[in-house]
Design an enzyme around this catalytic site. Structure first.
Site, PDB file in Angstrom:
ATOM      1  CG  ASP A 146      -0.727  -0.577   2.390  1.00 23.59           C
ATOM      2  OD1 ASP A 146       0.432  -0.411   2.795  1.00 23.59           O
ATOM      3  OD2 ASP A 146      -1.609  -1.168   3.039  1.00 23.59           O
ATOM      4  CB  THR A 147       2.293   3.520   2.546  1.00 21.00           C
ATOM      5  OG1 THR A 147       2.981   2.548   3.339  1.00 21.00           O
ATOM      6  CG2 THR A 147       0.963   3.867   3.178  1.00 21.00           C
ATOM      7  N   GLY A 148       3.926   1.427   0.588  1.00 20.15           N
ATOM      8  CA  GLY A 148       5.265   1.094   0.126  1.00 20.15           C
ATOM      9  C   GLY A 148       6.313   1.258   1.209  1.00 20.15           C
ATOM     10  CE  LYS A 149       4.421   4.408   6.507  1.00 19.48           C
ATOM     11  NZ  LYS A 149       3.888   4.944   7.763  1.00 19.48           N
ATOM     12  CB  THR A 150       6.068  -2.751   4.517  1.00 16.26           C
ATOM     13  OG1 THR A 150       5.072  -2.227   5.391  1.00 16.26           O
ATOM     14  CG2 THR A 150       6.552  -4.072   5.032  1.00 16.26           C
TER      15      THR A 150
HETATM   16  N1  HPA Z   1      -5.815  -7.405   3.638  1.00 21.70           N
HETATM   17  C1  HPA Z   1      -5.028  -8.159   4.439  1.00 21.70           C
HETATM   18  N2  HPA Z   1      -3.842  -7.753   4.884  1.00 21.70           N
HETATM   19  C2  HPA Z   1      -3.409  -6.537   4.478  1.00 21.70           C
HETATM   20  C3  HPA Z   1      -4.173  -5.717   3.646  1.00 21.70           C
HETATM   21  C4  HPA Z   1      -5.444  -6.171   3.205  1.00 21.70           C
HETATM   22  O1  HPA Z   1      -6.195  -5.488   2.477  1.00 21.70           O
HETATM   23  N3  HPA Z   1      -3.462  -4.572   3.445  1.00 21.70           N
HETATM   24  C5  HPA Z   1      -2.301  -4.735   4.133  1.00 21.70           C
HETATM   25  N4  HPA Z   1      -2.260  -5.905   4.769  1.00 21.70           N
END
Ligand code: HPA
Ligand code: MG
Length: 226
Positions: A146-150
């Protein structure tokens, strides 16, 4: 910034884009485990579509590689299904070709979510010593970005072991407002910023045993809340 400018590799395939308005498929049109009856809102991405897309991603990976050896770094737990299926596809599309691949798989665990919310602290759990990747082509395989931070934090860790090349494959990339980190080189699907489960993605450890990617119902969220 348009999404395509944020992608690191200059290719045309940026993943299958699922629009904000996509309602998903009616639950009655597919089968799913009986124990999740009432817990789901819709079938967001059917398992068969995930599999077909995974084969395409495998082709892109194999086309881009200049080596017959690859270390796949599977990000647990959410990436395990995509990783397993992607590795199978990489083997299948490359065998009996000059690009036949030897694939070594390593596992790393990252934890940053509670319920459906991302928390600030990221833990990398797994082999301290990743020296098997030194001088090798590495493919990091992640379920959701998502954010790309990880991913940014993980890439930093991986690069300390001096691999020859590092690429990232993400099954799902979420359209989030503030992308701060790194986005994958290979993307399965670009989806709206909503919480999904199934195909190894969990909600408090539930739903990993669901083959489709689905949206949880309000009842489901309450039922499995911790
Ligand atoms: N579902 C499950 N785990 C996650 C998600 C998601 O949408 N986004 C980040 N981790
Ligand atoms: Mg999780």
């Amino acid at each position: 910034m348009p999404y395509f400018e944020m992608i690191r590799s200059p290719r045309t395939d940026q993943g299958i884009v699922i629009e904000d308005e996509w309602p998903g498929y009616d639950l009655n049109l597919f089968t799913y485990p009986e124990h999740y009856r009432g817990d789901l809102e819709n079938i967001y991405i059917p398992h068969g579509v995930i599999m077909d897309r995974t084969e395409c991603v495998a082709r892109l990976v194999v086309d881009d590689t200049d080596d017959n050896y690859m270390v796949v770094l599977c990000v647990l737990k959410g990436g395990y299904k995509f990783c397993a299926d992607l590795v199978e596809c990489i083997k299948a599309v490359s065998r009996n070709t000059p690009k036949h691949m030897t694939v070594r798989v390593e596992f790393i665990r990252l934890k940053s979510y509670l319920n459906d919310q991302s928390t600030e602290d990221l833990h990398i759990i797994g082999p301290e010593d990743l020296s098997v990747i030194t001088g090798k082509n590495v493919l990091i395989v992640e379920g959701v970005v998502d954010t790309g931070k990880t991913m940014k934090a993980l890439l930093k860790h991986v690069e300390t072991f001096q691999p020859k090349m590092v690429k990232v494959a993400g099954l799902l990339v979420k359209r989030v407002p503030n992308v701060v980190g790194t986005l994958p080189d290979y993307v399965g699907f670009v989806i709206p910023n909503r919480f999904v489960v199934g195909y190894a993605l969990d909600y408090n450890e539930y739903f990993r045993d669901l083959n489709h990617i689905c949206v949880i119902s309000e009842e489901g969220k309450i039922k499995y809340k911790v």
